[in-house]
Design an enzyme around this catalytic site. Structure first.
Site, PDB file in Angstrom:
ATOM      1  N   SER A  31       0.825  -1.204   0.000  1.00  0.00           N
ATOM      2  CA  SER A  31       0.000   0.000   0.000  1.00  0.00           C
ATOM      3  C   SER A  31       0.861   1.255   0.000  1.00  0.00           C
ATOM      4  O   SER A  31       1.967   1.272   0.551  1.00  0.00           O
ATOM      5  CB  SER A  31      -0.896  -0.005   1.248  1.00  0.00           C
ATOM      6  OG  SER A  31      -1.528   1.255   1.424  1.00  0.00           O
ATOM      7  N   TYR A  40      -2.443  -0.267  10.043  1.00  0.00           N
ATOM      8  CA  TYR A  40      -2.631  -0.855   8.719  1.00  0.00           C
ATOM      9  C   TYR A  40      -1.349  -0.730   7.900  1.00  0.00           C
ATOM     10  O   TYR A  40      -0.867  -1.701   7.306  1.00  0.00           O
ATOM     11  CB  TYR A  40      -3.790  -0.175   7.990  1.00  0.00           C
ATOM     12  CG  TYR A  40      -3.864  -0.526   6.523  1.00  0.00           C
ATOM     13  CD1 TYR A  40      -4.202  -1.809   6.114  1.00  0.00           C
ATOM     14  CD2 TYR A  40      -3.582   0.430   5.541  1.00  0.00           C
ATOM     15  CE1 TYR A  40      -4.266  -2.147   4.767  1.00  0.00           C
ATOM     16  CE2 TYR A  40      -3.636   0.103   4.193  1.00  0.00           C
ATOM     17  CZ  TYR A  40      -3.976  -1.179   3.817  1.00  0.00           C
ATOM     18  OH  TYR A  40      -4.023  -1.495   2.482  1.00  0.00           O
TER      19      TYR A  40
END
Length: 358
Positions: free
Chosen positions: A142, A167
């Site tokens: 990501s 995350y």
């Protein structure tokens, strides 16, 4: 190739599986169909792949009614024995691991979920590849890994040691875990840092869906950091093109890798990291204006301060993808948003009368 694609009830996984099937690959899809967001949307994606809701049973392969070379299995990544059994029985040529617990803001409230799905689940995939001779592993990382880094555009050679959310930390951990397995066991691993993906069948917790739903239903949209943000919005078709290029070209060793001045994105092991993005950031306010134009309706805006775990801007340097594969994003924001809005209106108009088990 026979390819395992994890997360096929999810946004990117669905599109990747569909593209692979349409070019003739054999695809086994995997998902646990959790309730992080609407399971009916997830079943809707699976239905597009020919997987009927009423046929799905935990741990049992389901055949597609649309694609001869497609099967789906409902299975949790944390089920170590189930994952090992699947790999032993299927003999995959490649694995594209796109399943994960997504969402920066959700990680502030449910941290344990991220460790289980993104760390334990990824370890189970790595171990299954190791023990079953799978040497071609691509996986979703990501843009969030860049965290507090403010040097833009983000390059894979930049530091990514200061994540701003759990995350992001789990995604950075995935990259380091992958390198370890490349180094120790010769698995060719490629991490793909995705940048703000949008498009048809998108996630309801992301801005395009949240804003569209609010605008059409006369609710205010929440605009964080008073709109002073930007994102490298990337249309789903451009993401899929990048993923397929990575699957088809497993990571290679970098013969010029220097241990005294290491390139973070490659290694003397068969390990690689790429950015996959639009290479053209758009301000949040410009994005909202484009969405308003497509919807032909003005948004009511609720201006809010910056939210914890978020970052001000993202901007992908995709030169490595361009050099390696000739990759470039082809979809401008106006075109992408118009296509998304057409899908949104059609899907949710149909959903009112839709039997999702059909």
């Amino acid at each position: 190739m026979k390819i395992l694609v994890t997360g096929t009830a999810g946004f990117i996984g669905f599109h990747v599986a569909k593209a692979l099937l349409e070019r003739g690959d054999e695809v086994v899809g995997l998902d646990n169909i959790n309730d992080y967001y609407s399971v009916e949307l997830k079943y809707g994606r699976l239905r597009e792949l020919g997987i009927r809701k009423e046929k799905i049973k935990e741990g049992v392969k389901t055949s597609s009614t649309r694609y001869e070379k497609h099967h789906f299995i409902k299975l949790d990544l944390c089920d170590h024995e189930g994952i090992q059994k699947l790999f032993q029985g299927e003999k995959f040529d490649a694995v594209c691991h796109l399943a994960a617990q997504a969402g920066v803001r959700y990680s502030l409230e449910n941290p344990h979920t991220y460790i289980q799905s993104n760390i334990v689940g990824f370890l189970n995939i790595l171990e299954a590849c190791r023990h079953n001779g799978v040497e071609n592993l691509s996986y979703a990382s990501s843009s969030s890994v860049y965290g507090l880094n403010s040097s833009q555009p983000f390059k894979t050679s930049d530091t990514s040691e200061h994540p701003a959310s759990l995350y992001a930390a789990t995604k950075k951990s995935n990259e380091m875990m992958a390198h370890t397995y490349s180094h120790l066991y010769g698995i060719r691993t490629t991490g793909m840092r995705f940048f703000t993906v949008y498009g048809a069948w998108g996630r309801p917790d992301m801005a395009p869906m949240l804003f569209t739903d609010a605008i059409l239903n006369d609710r205010a949209i929440e605009v964080f950091n008073h709109g002073k943000m930007s994102r490298d919005f990337t249309y789903i078709d451009d993401i899929v093109a990048g993923v397929l290029a990575v699957i088809d070209n497993p990571a290679q060793t970098n013969g010029a890798w220097d241990a005294e001045h290491p390139d973070i994105a490659s290694s003397k092991a068969a390990f690689k990291i790429y950015n996959i993005g639009n290479n053209a950031p758009v301000s949040l306010m410009a994005f909202i204006q484009t969405l308003e134009k497509a919807l032909k309706k003005t948004a009511v805006k609720k201006m809010l301060p910056m939210q914890a775990g978020d970052v001000v801007s993202t901007y992908a340097d995709v030169n490595a993808m361009k050099t390696a594969f000739g990759y470039e994003s082809k979809t401008d924001l106006l075109t992408g948003i118009a296509a998304f809005v057409d899908w949104y209106k059609n899907f949710y108009r149909q959903e009112k009368d839709l039997d999702v088990s059909a």
